[in-house]
Design a protein around this motif. Structure first.
Motif, PDB file in Angstrom:
ATOM      1  N   CYS A   1       9.723  22.773   2.751  1.00 52.56           N
ATOM      2  CA  CYS A   1       9.537  21.533   3.516  1.00 52.56           C
ATOM      3  C   CYS A   1       8.937  21.900   4.874  1.00 52.56           C
ATOM      4  O   CYS A   1       9.570  22.613   5.657  1.00 52.56           O
ATOM      5  CB  CYS A   1      10.867  20.825   3.753  1.00 52.56           C
ATOM      6  SG  CYS A   1      11.594  20.220   2.247  1.00 52.56           S
TER       7      CYS A   1
ATOM      8  N   CYS B   1      13.011  13.792   9.032  1.00 49.13           N
ATOM      9  CA  CYS B   1      12.046  13.593   7.948  1.00 49.13           C
ATOM     10  C   CYS B   1      12.709  13.975   6.626  1.00 49.13           C
ATOM     11  O   CYS B   1      13.723  14.678   6.626  1.00 49.13           O
ATOM     12  CB  CYS B   1      10.758  14.387   8.165  1.00 49.13           C
ATOM     13  SG  CYS B   1      10.958  16.106   8.606  1.00 49.13           S
ATOM     14  N   PHE B   2      12.150  13.504   5.532  1.00 53.12           N
ATOM     15  CA  PHE B   2      12.710  13.735   4.187  1.00 53.12           C
ATOM     16  C   PHE B   2      14.176  13.274   4.106  1.00 53.12           C
ATOM     17  O   PHE B   2      14.973  13.847   3.356  1.00 53.12           O
ATOM     18  CB  PHE B   2      12.623  15.216   3.786  1.00 53.12           C
ATOM     19  CG  PHE B   2      11.241  15.792   3.889  1.00 53.12           C
ATOM     20  CD1 PHE B   2      10.223  15.333   3.054  1.00 53.12           C
ATOM     21  CD2 PHE B   2      10.946  16.782   4.811  1.00 53.12           C
ATOM     22  CE1 PHE B   2       8.940  15.860   3.154  1.00 53.12           C
ATOM     23  CE2 PHE B   2       9.672  17.305   4.912  1.00 53.12           C
ATOM     24  CZ  PHE B   2       8.666  16.850   4.084  1.00 53.12           C
TER      25      PHE B   2
ATOM     26  N   THR C   1      11.382  24.295  -3.096  1.00 55.45           N
ATOM     27  CA  THR C   1      10.352  23.588  -2.328  1.00 55.45           C
ATOM     28  C   THR C   1      10.356  24.049  -0.877  1.00 55.45           C
ATOM     29  O   THR C   1      11.430  24.238  -0.294  1.00 55.45           O
ATOM     30  CB  THR C   1      10.632  22.064  -2.370  1.00 55.45           C
ATOM     31  OG1 THR C   1      10.576  21.635  -3.733  1.00 55.45           O
ATOM     32  CG2 THR C   1       9.620  21.278  -1.558  1.00 55.45           C
TER      33      THR C   1
ATOM     34  N   GLU D   1       2.637  16.062  -0.756  1.00 52.69           N
ATOM     35  CA  GLU D   1       3.024  17.333  -1.372  1.00 52.69           C
ATOM     36  C   GLU D   1       1.846  18.031  -2.033  1.00 52.69           C
ATOM     37  O   GLU D   1       0.801  17.426  -2.304  1.00 52.69           O
ATOM     38  CB  GLU D   1       4.182  17.139  -2.359  1.00 52.69           C
ATOM     39  CG  GLU D   1       3.920  16.178  -3.484  1.00 52.69           C
ATOM     40  CD  GLU D   1       5.201  15.881  -4.268  1.00 52.69           C
ATOM     41  OE1 GLU D   1       6.248  15.633  -3.642  1.00 52.69           O
ATOM     42  OE2 GLU D   1       5.123  15.910  -5.506  1.00 52.69           O
TER      43      GLU D   1
ATOM     44  N   VAL E   1       8.119  21.129   8.506  1.00 54.58           N
ATOM     45  CA  VAL E   1       8.813  20.242   9.439  1.00 54.58           C
ATOM     46  C   VAL E   1       7.967  19.970  10.687  1.00 54.58           C
ATOM     47  O   VAL E   1       7.941  18.858  11.198  1.00 54.58           O
ATOM     48  CB  VAL E   1      10.185  20.870   9.829  1.00 54.58           C
ATOM     49  CG1 VAL E   1      10.885  20.049  10.893  1.00 54.58           C
ATOM     50  CG2 VAL E   1      11.068  21.019   8.590  1.00 54.58           C
TER      51      VAL E   1
ATOM     52  N   GLN F   1       6.075  20.433   0.658  1.00 58.69           N
ATOM     53  CA  GLN F   1       6.090  19.032   1.075  1.00 58.69           C
ATOM     54  C   GLN F   1       5.859  18.948   2.574  1.00 58.69           C
ATOM     55  O   GLN F   1       6.278  19.838   3.318  1.00 58.69           O
ATOM     56  CB  GLN F   1       7.470  18.426   0.836  1.00 58.69           C
ATOM     57  CG  GLN F   1       7.817  18.233  -0.611  1.00 58.69           C
ATOM     58  CD  GLN F   1       9.157  17.526  -0.738  1.00 58.69           C
ATOM     59  OE1 GLN F   1      10.049  17.741   0.055  1.00 58.69           O
ATOM     60  NE2 GLN F   1       9.274  16.706  -1.757  1.00 58.69           N
TER      61      GLN F   1
ATOM     62  N   TYR G   1       9.085  25.619   8.963  1.00 58.92           N
ATOM     63  CA  TYR G   1       9.433  25.122   7.637  1.00 58.92           C
ATOM     64  C   TYR G   1      10.849  25.521   7.257  1.00 58.92           C
ATOM     65  O   TYR G   1      11.441  26.424   7.842  1.00 58.92           O
ATOM     66  CB  TYR G   1       8.440  25.625   6.571  1.00 58.92           C
ATOM     67  CG  TYR G   1       8.498  27.112   6.285  1.00 58.92           C
ATOM     68  CD1 TYR G   1       7.674  27.996   6.961  1.00 58.92           C
ATOM     69  CD2 TYR G   1       9.380  27.642   5.334  1.00 58.92           C
ATOM     70  CE1 TYR G   1       7.706  29.361   6.705  1.00 58.92           C
ATOM     71  CE2 TYR G   1       9.426  29.007   5.071  1.00 58.92           C
ATOM     72  CZ  TYR G   1       8.593  29.854   5.764  1.00 58.92           C
ATOM     73  OH  TYR G   1       8.635  31.210   5.503  1.00 58.92           O
TER      74      TYR G   1
ATOM     75  N   ARG H   1       5.088  10.834   3.010  1.00 58.48           N
ATOM     76  CA  ARG H   1       5.397  12.161   2.458  1.00 58.48           C
ATOM     77  C   ARG H   1       4.258  12.604   1.570  1.00 58.48           C
ATOM     78  O   ARG H   1       3.750  11.833   0.745  1.00 58.48           O
ATOM     79  CB  ARG H   1       6.707  12.116   1.669  1.00 58.48           C
ATOM     80  CG  ARG H   1       7.874  11.806   2.580  1.00 58.48           C
ATOM     81  CD  ARG H   1       9.197  11.782   1.870  1.00 58.48           C
ATOM     82  NE  ARG H   1      10.235  11.328   2.805  1.00 58.48           N
ATOM     83  CZ  ARG H   1      11.424  10.885   2.464  1.00 58.48           C
ATOM     84  NH1 ARG H   1      11.777  10.864   1.182  1.00 58.48           N
ATOM     85  NH2 ARG H   1      12.296  10.484   3.367  1.00 58.48           N
TER      86      ARG H   1
ATOM     87  N   CYS I   1      14.875  26.569  11.463  1.00 61.47           N
ATOM     88  CA  CYS I   1      13.708  26.672  10.571  1.00 61.47           C
ATOM     89  C   CYS I   1      13.105  28.073  10.668  1.00 61.47           C
ATOM     90  O   CYS I   1      13.391  28.826  11.596  1.00 61.47           O
ATOM     91  CB  CYS I   1      12.637  25.669  10.996  1.00 61.47           C
ATOM     92  SG  CYS I   1      13.110  23.957  10.726  1.00 61.47           S
TER      93      CYS I   1
END
Ligand SMILES: CC(C)(COP(=O)(O)OP(=O)(O)OC[C@H]1O[C@@H](n2cnc3c(N)ncnc32)[C@H](O)[C@@H]1OP(=O)(O)O)[C@@H](O)C(=O)NCCC(=O)NCCS
Length: 203
Positions: free
Chosen positions: A112, A77-78, A110, A200, A114, A148, A104, A198, A87
């Motif tokens: 993210c 992802c991302f 930021t 945020e 996951v 995000q 995450y 996505r 993580c």
């Protein structure tokens, strides 16, 4: 991401049974009717729920949840690949049992997100909300400005949850999930799984 379509991922309160994502479907109900429906197991007392970082010796439990829901422990992802081992893993623990996981990774300013999973036995009782709240507090403490999250186009429960928690749609990557799977598979409610969405939330 690719959902494991065979394991029960949701609870059907009308039939009192656990169901997989292909068996799941949407039903519009009033908020009051929803609160009358039974929960999958014993009501989760908020006081009995702990949100905490996974201990070093709980790596296998973390991977077990990932495999249960997604058949994998690495997540695309991302535009990156995240290994859950690398993580920060936050667990929801109810009466000593693991109920949910939020993983995450901090990337610059930021967070993210996951992975977010709640075992079906514990769903519908605010476990995901508590995990998200905890991680948003962590992000703020660490001076982050944004969180995000990525999900797939079929994941309507997740899209509902994130928008209720203040996330907004930020980007659409067409067909990338289908490319990762090598085919278009059926996801939640039989919706073809194609795109990464996505989202945020500013902090
Ligand atoms: C999506 C998921 C994490 C929600 O966990 P949960 O603990 O049941 O969620 P909560 O009880 O905290 O719900 C919070 C809000 O999300 C929404 N929501 C959660 N599950 C929902 C569902 N099955 N259908 C519709 N809305 C849902 C609700 O509207 C709820 O709002 P409310 O409190 O105003 O009713 C859980 O169903 C899950 O693990 N699903 C399978 C894996 C998955 O798709 N993960 C997300 C990947 S991006």
């Amino acid at each position: 991401m690719g959902a494991s379509d065979s394991n029960p991922q949701y609870f059907c309160p009308l039939r009192d049974e656990f169901i997989n994502i292909i068996e799941a479907d949407l039903l519009v109900v009033s908020r009051t009717a929803k609160s009358d429906l039974p929960t999958p197991g014993d009501q989760v007392a908020q006081a009995n729920m702990t949100i905490r970082r996974a201990f070093d010796d709980e790596g296998e439990d973390v991977k077990e949840i990932c495999r249960y829901f997604w058949n994998e422990t690495e997540f695309h992802c991302f535009g990156m690949v995240f290994d859950v081992d690398e993580c920060v893993n936050v667990l929801a623990v109810v009466d000593g049992e693991i109920a949910g996981l939020l993983s995450y990774k901090k990337m610059n300013d930021t967070f993210c997100l996951v992975v977010l999973n709640v075992y079906p036995e514990y769903q519908g009782q605010g476990v995901a909300r508590r995990l998200l709240q905890e991680v948003m507090e962590q992000a703020l403490k660490q001076g982050c400005k944004k969180i995000q999250i990525a999900t797939s186009n079929d994941d309507l429960p997740a899209l509902c949850l994130y928008q209720k928690m203040g996330f907004h749609l930020a980007e659409l990557i067409p067909n990338i999930v289908a490319e990762h799977h090598g085919e278009v598979i059926n996801g939640f409610a039989g919706i073809p799984v194609r795109d990464e969405i996505r989202m945020e939330r500013e902090l």
